[in-house]
Write a protein that holds these residues in place. Structure first.
Motif, PDB file in Angstrom:
ATOM      1  N   GLY A 190     -78.546  17.853-101.296  1.00 47.61           N
ATOM      2  CA  GLY A 190     -78.628  19.157-100.634  1.00 47.61           C
ATOM      3  C   GLY A 190     -78.093  19.125 -99.213  1.00 47.61           C
ATOM      4  N   PRO A 191     -78.315  20.240 -98.433  1.00 55.47           N
ATOM      5  CA  PRO A 191     -78.859  21.519 -98.901  1.00 55.47           C
ATOM      6  C   PRO A 191     -77.914  22.260 -99.847  1.00 55.47           C
ATOM      7  CG  PRO A 191     -78.270  21.649 -96.553  1.00 55.47           C
ATOM      8  CD  PRO A 191     -77.978  20.248 -96.997  1.00 55.47           C
ATOM      9  N   GLN A 244     -70.462  30.403 -97.064  1.00 55.18           N
ATOM     10  CA  GLN A 244     -70.505  29.063 -96.480  1.00 55.18           C
ATOM     11  C   GLN A 244     -70.553  29.148 -94.955  1.00 55.18           C
ATOM     12  OE1 GLN A 244     -70.898  26.154 -97.908  1.00 55.18           O
ATOM     13  NE2 GLN A 244     -70.288  26.370-100.047  1.00 55.18           N
ATOM     14  N   ARG A 283     -68.382  33.017 -89.387  1.00 54.89           N
ATOM     15  CA  ARG A 283     -67.360  33.076 -88.344  1.00 54.89           C
ATOM     16  C   ARG A 283     -66.938  31.669 -87.959  1.00 54.89           C
ATOM     17  NH1 ARG A 283     -68.217  32.854 -82.833  1.00 54.89           N
ATOM     18  NH2 ARG A 283     -70.450  33.124 -83.243  1.00 54.89           N
ATOM     19  N   PRO A 284     -65.653  31.307 -88.117  1.00 55.63           N
ATOM     20  CA  PRO A 284     -64.685  32.005 -88.944  1.00 55.63           C
ATOM     21  C   PRO A 284     -65.078  31.920 -90.422  1.00 55.63           C
ATOM     22  CG  PRO A 284     -63.776  29.903 -88.198  1.00 55.63           C
ATOM     23  CD  PRO A 284     -65.101  30.064 -87.514  1.00 55.63           C
ATOM     24  N   TRP A 308     -59.924  28.662 -87.230  1.00 56.58           N
ATOM     25  CA  TRP A 308     -60.352  29.204 -85.940  1.00 56.58           C
ATOM     26  C   TRP A 308     -60.834  30.639 -86.139  1.00 56.58           C
ATOM     27  CZ3 TRP A 308     -60.669  26.067 -81.795  1.00 56.58           C
ATOM     28  CH2 TRP A 308     -59.819  24.958 -81.698  1.00 56.58           C
ATOM     29  N   GLN A 341     -69.098  22.315 -97.036  1.00 61.09           N
ATOM     30  CA  GLN A 341     -69.803  21.762 -98.200  1.00 61.09           C
ATOM     31  C   GLN A 341     -69.631  22.707 -99.399  1.00 61.09           C
ATOM     32  OE1 GLN A 341     -70.993  18.690 -98.126  1.00 61.09           O
ATOM     33  NE2 GLN A 341     -70.498  18.473 -95.937  1.00 61.09           N
ATOM     34  N   PRO A 369     -55.682  22.835 -81.063  1.00 66.12           N
ATOM     35  CA  PRO A 369     -54.495  22.792 -81.921  1.00 66.12           C
ATOM     36  C   PRO A 369     -54.365  24.052 -82.781  1.00 66.12           C
ATOM     37  CG  PRO A 369     -56.205  21.357 -82.821  1.00 66.12           C
ATOM     38  CD  PRO A 369     -56.746  21.912 -81.538  1.00 66.12           C
ATOM     39  N   ALA A 424     -81.468  25.288 -77.514  1.00 63.55           N
ATOM     40  CA  ALA A 424     -80.753  26.049 -76.477  1.00 63.55           C
ATOM     41  C   ALA A 424     -79.432  25.365 -76.128  1.00 63.55           C
ATOM     42  CB  ALA A 424     -81.633  26.188 -75.231  1.00 63.55           C
ATOM     43  N   ASP A 461     -77.017  26.090 -79.036  1.00 68.41           N
ATOM     44  CA  ASP A 461     -76.491  27.455 -78.945  1.00 68.41           C
ATOM     45  C   ASP A 461     -75.463  27.573 -77.826  1.00 68.41           C
ATOM     46  OD1 ASP A 461     -79.593  29.178 -79.837  1.00 68.41           O
ATOM     47  OD2 ASP A 461     -77.941  28.442 -81.074  1.00 68.41           O
ATOM     48  N   ILE A 506     -72.052  28.180 -80.454  1.00 69.42           N
ATOM     49  CA  ILE A 506     -71.929  29.528 -81.022  1.00 69.42           C
ATOM     50  C   ILE A 506     -70.664  30.240 -80.556  1.00 69.42           C
ATOM     51  CG2 ILE A 506     -73.058  31.779 -81.215  1.00 69.42           C
ATOM     52  CD1 ILE A 506     -74.480  29.647 -82.703  1.00 69.42           C
ATOM     53  N   HIS A 557     -68.121  29.254 -83.416  1.00 74.44           N
ATOM     54  CA  HIS A 557     -68.414  29.450 -84.833  1.00 74.44           C
ATOM     55  C   HIS A 557     -69.881  29.746 -85.049  1.00 74.44           C
ATOM     56  CE1 HIS A 557     -70.366  25.513 -85.131  1.00 74.44           C
ATOM     57  NE2 HIS A 557     -69.343  24.987 -84.499  1.00 74.44           N
ATOM     58  N   SER A 558     -70.151  30.447 -86.149  1.00 73.26           N
ATOM     59  CA  SER A 558     -71.532  30.722 -86.541  1.00 73.26           C
ATOM     60  C   SER A 558     -72.155  29.439 -87.095  1.00 73.26           C
ATOM     61  CB  SER A 558     -71.565  31.859 -87.563  1.00 73.26           C
ATOM     62  OG  SER A 558     -70.883  31.490 -88.743  1.00 73.26           O
ATOM     63  N   SER A 594     -73.801  28.512 -89.932  1.00 72.78           N
ATOM     64  CA  SER A 594     -74.094  28.173 -91.338  1.00 72.78           C
ATOM     65  C   SER A 594     -73.487  26.873 -91.824  1.00 72.78           C
ATOM     66  CB  SER A 594     -73.629  29.287 -92.271  1.00 72.78           C
ATOM     67  OG  SER A 594     -73.675  30.526 -91.656  1.00 72.78           O
ATOM     68  N   MET A 595     -72.217  26.622 -91.482  1.00 75.29           N
ATOM     69  CA  MET A 595     -71.579  25.406 -91.999  1.00 75.29           C
ATOM     70  C   MET A 595     -72.252  24.166 -91.415  1.00 75.29           C
ATOM     71  SD  MET A 595     -67.571  24.292 -91.800  1.00 75.29           S
ATOM     72  CE  MET A 595     -67.155  22.561 -91.578  1.00 75.29           C
ATOM     73  N   LEU A 622     -75.338  23.933 -90.472  1.00 72.77           N
ATOM     74  CA  LEU A 622     -76.667  23.822 -91.079  1.00 72.77           C
ATOM     75  C   LEU A 622     -76.590  23.343 -92.525  1.00 72.77           C
ATOM     76  CD1 LEU A 622     -78.228  27.118 -89.684  1.00 72.77           C
ATOM     77  CD2 LEU A 622     -78.765  24.774 -88.952  1.00 72.77           C
ATOM     78  N   ALA A 623     -75.436  23.487 -93.148  1.00 76.99           N
ATOM     79  CA  ALA A 623     -75.288  23.069 -94.549  1.00 76.99           C
ATOM     80  C   ALA A 623     -74.868  21.609 -94.684  1.00 76.99           C
ATOM     81  CB  ALA A 623     -74.261  23.963 -95.253  1.00 76.99           C
ATOM     82  N   GLN A 624     -74.638  20.920 -93.555  1.00 81.09           N
ATOM     83  CA  GLN A 624     -74.272  19.507 -93.655  1.00 81.09           C
ATOM     84  C   GLN A 624     -75.454  18.710 -94.200  1.00 81.09           C
ATOM     85  OE1 GLN A 624     -70.930  18.531 -92.843  1.00 81.09           O
ATOM     86  NE2 GLN A 624     -70.919  20.772 -92.879  1.00 81.09           N
ATOM     87  N   PRO A 625     -75.190  17.684 -94.977  1.00 83.92           N
ATOM     88  CA  PRO A 625     -76.299  16.853 -95.469  1.00 83.92           C
ATOM     89  C   PRO A 625     -76.935  16.039 -94.350  1.00 83.92           C
ATOM     90  CG  PRO A 625     -74.182  15.957 -96.145  1.00 83.92           C
ATOM     91  CD  PRO A 625     -73.894  17.256 -95.472  1.00 83.92           C
ATOM     92  N   PHE A 646     -76.997  13.602 -92.320  1.00 86.22           N
ATOM     93  CA  PHE A 646     -76.283  12.514 -91.667  1.00 86.22           C
ATOM     94  C   PHE A 646     -77.161  11.877 -90.599  1.00 86.22           C
ATOM     95  CE2 PHE A 646     -72.636  13.259 -93.989  1.00 86.22           C
ATOM     96  CZ  PHE A 646     -72.027  14.476 -93.776  1.00 86.22           C
ATOM     97  N   GLN A 687     -73.194   9.532 -87.233  1.00 85.94           N
ATOM     98  CA  GLN A 687     -72.259  10.458 -87.867  1.00 85.94           C
ATOM     99  C   GLN A 687     -72.270  11.821 -87.169  1.00 85.94           C
ATOM    100  OE1 GLN A 687     -72.081  10.089 -92.088  1.00 85.94           O
ATOM    101  NE2 GLN A 687     -70.037  10.957 -92.023  1.00 85.94           N
ATOM    102  N   THR A 691     -60.952  16.943 -80.493  1.00 88.43           N
ATOM    103  CA  THR A 691     -59.898  17.550 -81.314  1.00 88.43           C
ATOM    104  C   THR A 691     -59.818  19.045 -81.094  1.00 88.43           C
ATOM    105  OG1 THR A 691     -60.067  15.865 -83.040  1.00 88.43           O
ATOM    106  CG2 THR A 691     -59.139  17.983 -83.684  1.00 88.43           C
ATOM    107  N   TYR A 692     -60.983  19.711 -81.139  1.00 83.82           N
ATOM    108  CA  TYR A 692     -60.982  21.172 -81.045  1.00 83.82           C
ATOM    109  C   TYR A 692     -61.207  21.670 -79.620  1.00 83.82           C
ATOM    110  CZ  TYR A 692     -61.058  20.731 -86.083  1.00 83.82           C
ATOM    111  OH  TYR A 692     -60.740  20.405 -87.381  1.00 83.82           O
TER     112      TYR A 692
END
Lengths: 412, 115
Positions: free
Chosen positions: A44-45, A63, A66-67, A94, A155, A201, B56, B59, B63, B66-67, B69-70, B72-75, B77, B81, B92-93
């Motif tokens: 999971g999750p 998933q 934003r984006p 992005w 994921q 980039p 805090a 955030d 934020i 990006h929002s 969700s992604m 929070l969905a990571q396993p 680690f 990691q 990189t970003y």
């Protein structure tokens, strides 16, 4: 640098900090749909919200907002061999993505090592010889959520893919209009999306000149008979049949012919795979050579039966699903019920070409109640078939192992 | 189309096809899809990460781009990691993450997972 349509200014450090502080102060209740889905990812999750809140999109697996990262629910692949535009997956790097395009002001700029730089309108493109190609668009990291051990990144379950009839102009035609100069070796593509920070980039990809001119790579303004949703790259995107989606630049507005191989971040550092068979390396290993990810590989899924289903004992079990040959056609789809010791041939549906999904159907005789695990395997027209074991690489790319569906047959 | 013109056109087509080994664009008789200007409004999604250790700091740093969700969905680690992920965001970003914030962001994610 040609003027860009609809480009918002990149955020400077102060604006980023202000945006972050503003965001932290709000304890907004997210407007999440009540429905959710379980992707059954190892460890999971696995729960994801289902959302219908995105413009030009029906219900999608959320998933990220934003984006946007929107995954297609697997039932869609059971219902359609061509993925409806409003259920087609979405993936942007992005968050500065185009949300407004004026079709009269849009220009496709072609420059670099050409005799005649071009600035084409959509009307110009609509007058050119048109072509149509059915092709699957699949994220390099589709199915990443199933990797074991797990790897960072989006994921995804298996739904970061879609099949469409793409309509547009061959890239070769446009390159020949401009006249590629001797010494050119590659073509770089960019879209209306931008990096959020000035030195981040910008997302650009390139193809070798020979590939760009192969007559199949195309500039698409049509998708399943309609214009592209904005989230899938309206008004124009690159279509690279048989290759992973990273090359299929959305909202394509710049084409640059290069006289040296492209060394931009998204080619030189990102989206690279080990050179080993199935891009497979041992977890924790390092120092192996890599190349840019390129063509897709065979995959197949049973779509009418969910993993873990319980079904009544009947004389036969009807099985159906979809298969893809990667960058070649589907030659065979076979099913096994004994862990891969023996395989029975499935019937194939209509052939929409090398790069499209192809449906398969089969009938599995049932003689007794109890557990039943079905495996499905695609072999393409080059004789390449799916491996029985999963590959691993630290990016979570190119998963294509034989899929299993485990079910329980209950007494009639 | 008159017959001589038709034959000439056919000859040209056959000639060009014979010379051209690569696929010829398929003539598409249906009209092109309508291309009309479009504008959309995207849903905002979550504005902030859910409560947790050093939220805090998370955030304030994350934020803007990006929002949640992604992330929070990571396993689950480990710290090493998560640090590598955050360094990728910075290097990189080009996220402007202060050095002292990095362990705080790591601790948010590692403490979430041990619950």
């Amino acid at each position: 640098m040609p003027p860009r349509n609809n480009r918002t200014p990149a955020l400077g450090r102060r604006q980023l900090l202000q945006a972050g502080l503003w965001g932290a102060g709000l304890l907004a209740t997210p407007a999440m749909a009540a429905r959710s889905v379980n992707l059954h990812l190892p460890g999971g999750p696995s729960t994801r919200s289902l959302t219908s809140a995105f413009p030009e999109k029906g219900e999608m697996i959320l998933q990220r907002s934003r984006p946007p990262l929107l995954e297609t629910p697997m039932q869609v692949f059971d219902e359609h061999v061509f993925t409806p535009n409003n259920r087609f997956f979405v993936r942007w790097h992005w968050s500065d993505i185009p949300t407004s395009v004026d079709v009269n002001r849009f220009r496709l700029h072609l420059s670099g090592a050409v005799n005649k730089p071009l600035s084409l309108t959509l009307a110009d493109l609509l007058k050119m010889p048109r072509m149509e190609m059915a092709a699957i668009n699949q994220c390099s990291g589709n199915s990443r959520g199933f990797f074991t051990p797990r790897v960072p990144g989006a994921q995804w379950g298996n739904g970061a893919m879609g099949n469409a009839r793409w309509e547009g102009v061959s890239l070769r035609h446009v390159l020949d209009l401009a006249g590629v100069r001797a010494g050119a070796v590659a073509v770089r593509f960019g879209g209306l999306d931008s990096a959020l920070v000035p030195d981040g980039p910008d997302f650009e990809k390139s193809l070798t000149l020979d590939h760009a001119r192969d007559g199949e790579v195309m500039l698409a303004f049509g998708m399943n008979g309609e214009s592209l949703p904005l989230l899938n790259g309206f008004p124009l995107r690159l279509v690279v049949p048989g290759w992973y989606s990273t090359y299929w630049i959305k909202a394509l507005d710049t084409i640059k012919v290069l006289q040296a191989p492209d060394d931009n971040f998204w080619m030189a550092k990102a989206y690279r795979i080990p050179t080993t068979p199935d891009a497979n390396v041992a977890p924790g290993s390092s120092g192996y050579p890599t190349v840019p990810i390129s063509h897709m590989v065979p995959r197949s899924w049973i779509t009418n039966i969910a993993d873990g289903a319980t079904l009544p004992l009947t004389p036969h079990l009807a099985v159906r699903g979809i298969a893809m040959g990667g960058d070649k056609g589907v030659a065979r789809v076979t099913l096994s019920r004994d862990g891969g010791k023996s395989w029975q041939e499935a019937d194939l549906g209509p052939d929409f070409g090398n790069y499209s999904f192809r449906r398969f159907t089969s009938s599995i005789p049932l003689t007794a109640p109890g557990p039943l695990t079905l495996m499905v395997r695609c072999t393409n027209t080059d004789g390449v078939h799916q491996p029985l074991t999963a590959n691993w690489n630290p990016s979570g790319f190119m998963r294509n192992k034989v899929e299993s569906t485990s079910l329980e047959i209950r007494p009639a | 189309m008159t017959r001589p013109f038709f034959l000439a056109a056919l000859a040209m087509l056959l000639g060009s096809t014979a010379l051209n080994a690569a696929p010829v664009p398929t003539p598409v008789p249906t009209p092109a899809p309508a291309l009309s200007s479009k504008e959309i409004t995207l849903p905002e999604g979550r504005f902030a990460f859910p409560p947790g250790k050093n939220v805090a700091t998370v955030d304030a740093n994350c934020i803007a781009c990006h929002s949640p969700s992604m992330a929070l969905a990571q396993p689950a680690f480990g710290a090493a990691q998560w640090k590598a992920i955050i360094l990728k965001m910075r290097d990189t970003y080009k996220a402007p993450i202060a050095e002292e914030d990095i362990p705080k962001i790591v601790s948010y994610f590692t403490s979430r997972q041990s619950r």
